[in-house]
Design a protein around this motif. Structure first.
Motif, PDB file in Angstrom:
ATOM      1  N   LYS A  11      49.035 -15.560  37.159  1.00  0.00           N
ATOM      2  CA  LYS A  11      49.751 -14.294  37.353  1.00  0.00           C
ATOM      3  C   LYS A  11      51.142 -14.588  37.902  1.00  0.00           C
ATOM      4  N   HIS A  39      50.526  -4.218  45.370  1.00  0.00           N
ATOM      5  CA  HIS A  39      51.213  -4.268  44.077  1.00  0.00           C
ATOM      6  C   HIS A  39      50.453  -3.486  43.006  1.00  0.00           C
ATOM      7  N   ILE A  40      49.152  -3.608  43.002  1.00  0.00           N
ATOM      8  CA  ILE A  40      48.333  -2.914  42.002  1.00  0.00           C
ATOM      9  C   ILE A  40      48.434  -1.393  42.184  1.00  0.00           C
ATOM     10  N   GLU A  41      48.368  -0.928  43.437  1.00  0.00           N
ATOM     11  CA  GLU A  41      48.508   0.510  43.696  1.00  0.00           C
ATOM     12  C   GLU A  41      49.882   1.011  43.253  1.00  0.00           C
ATOM     13  N   ASN A  65      46.329 -11.610  49.075  1.00  0.00           N
ATOM     14  CA  ASN A  65      45.483 -10.710  48.293  1.00  0.00           C
ATOM     15  C   ASN A  65      45.680  -9.253  48.693  1.00  0.00           C
ATOM     16  N   TYR A  71      54.724  -7.577  37.144  1.00  0.00           N
ATOM     17  CA  TYR A  71      54.802  -6.201  37.654  1.00  0.00           C
ATOM     18  C   TYR A  71      56.134  -5.595  37.233  1.00  0.00           C
ATOM     19  N   ALA A  87      51.810  -0.382  40.938  1.00  0.00           N
ATOM     20  CA  ALA A  87      51.878  -0.461  39.477  1.00  0.00           C
ATOM     21  C   ALA A  87      51.197   0.737  38.823  1.00  0.00           C
ATOM     22  N   ARG A  88      50.053   1.140  39.375  1.00  0.00           N
ATOM     23  CA  ARG A  88      49.347   2.295  38.809  1.00  0.00           C
ATOM     24  C   ARG A  88      50.188   3.563  38.917  1.00  0.00           C
ATOM     25  N   ASP A 132      48.801  -8.239  46.971  1.00  0.00           N
ATOM     26  CA  ASP A 132      48.580  -7.965  45.555  1.00  0.00           C
ATOM     27  C   ASP A 132      47.843  -6.640  45.345  1.00  0.00           C
ATOM     28  N   SER A 133      46.976  -6.273  46.287  1.00  0.00           N
ATOM     29  CA  SER A 133      46.330  -4.954  46.205  1.00  0.00           C
ATOM     30  C   SER A 133      47.375  -3.852  46.304  1.00  0.00           C
TER      31      SER A 133
END
Length: 286
Positions: free
Chosen positions: A107, A164-166, A158, A112, A168-169, A161-162
């Protein structure tokens, strides 16, 4: 001495173990790093999430209102500063691309899309229900940073990255074009532009590098960015000129040469056409 400094993660982190990762509450951050209220850049990635207070945040000459739920993501090289209310609260994270990419392996931080420079909007505003989902990750980051547990850096990365995921969504929901099939080409265009914009100003050069027609490149840019390819290139050149002008390390004619203009008169006319003022006038008001 530079008028507008470039800060590394090490300017903020006193922890030798995590030299490429800094996290703090915003209130504590300002206590020991008040200099960040003056215009500056970072050579790393920056994330700021505000949970209380107000103010203005200027990023590369665009102003954004700060309020509860405001989240900003900046990539290396972006100029920024802010004016903040006394009751400001939130979180700040600074980390290097090398640390992130090395840890996650396959990754890449550039996966992102909210970090992309051409179509990056540095600001998102989270509503109350969204704050409730993302803030616990920041709280856990602070908690983990203040303890000395085994696998500390692993957990912190981590948690990052969590977050980042929120983001990104939400970003994909807010800016639906980000899932467009043209994304691969626009991202490649961005990479090429960063590499060549000082020397190559013609959109036909980039179309050829992308193995597509100029008409198709313009179609992609119009669909995703609502700009022509020429406008995208011009915006990137003008941004770089502005950054160098306010740094005041080079004479104006040297700035022209650095971005590929040997004819100073043409450079000055080009800048004035795009901004409404001459390079010298712009420098003097900043």
């Amino acid at each position: 001495m530079k008028k507008y400094p470039i800060y590394s993660v090490q300017n903020f982190s006193c922890n030798d173990i995590h030299r490429d990762f800094y996290v703090n509450t915003f209130k504590e951050h300002l206590k020991s790093h008040s200099f960040v209220e003056e215009p500056h850049r970072h050579d790393s990635y920056l994330m700021v999430f505000f949970t209380k207070g107000s103010g203005l945040h200027e990023v590369d000459f665009d102003q954004f209102e700060i309020k509860r739920g405001s989240l900003f993501v900046l990539q290396p090289g972006q100029m920024h500063h802010w004016s903040l209310s006394e009751d400001i609260e939130g979180f700040v994270i600074i980390f290097s691309q090398e640390l992130y990419n090395l840890y996650f392996g396959q990754k890449n931080i550039n996966d992102y899309n909210f970090y992309h420079s051409i179509h990056n909007r540095p600001e998102m505003v989270f509503e109350e229900k969204e704050i409730a989902k993302i803030q616990p990750y920041f709280d856990l980051l602070i908690q983990e940073n203040n303890e000395n547990n085994k696998y500390q850096l692993d957990k912190m990365l981590n948690l990052l990255d969590s977050i980042h995921i929120e983001i990104a969504r939400k970003y994909n929901e807010t800016y639906s074009h980000q899932t467009h099939s043209y994304n691969i080409k626009i991202n490649k265009f961005e990479s090429l532009l960063e590499e060549y914009f000082r020397k190559e100003k013609l959109p036909s050069f980039y179309a050829e590098k992308l193995n597509i027609t100029l008409k198709h490149l313009n179609r992609i840019c119009n669909e995703i960015l609502q700009k022509t390819a020429t406008e995208v290139i011009t915006d990137r050149v003008i941004l770089e000129i502005k950054r160098m002008l306010i740094d005041k390390q080079l004479a104006v004619n040297e700035v022209a040469f650095k971005v590929g203009y040997e004819d100073y008169s043409y450079f000055s006319r080009f800048f004035k056409k795009q901004t409404g003022m001459s390079p010298t006038e712009f420098r003097n008001i900043k």
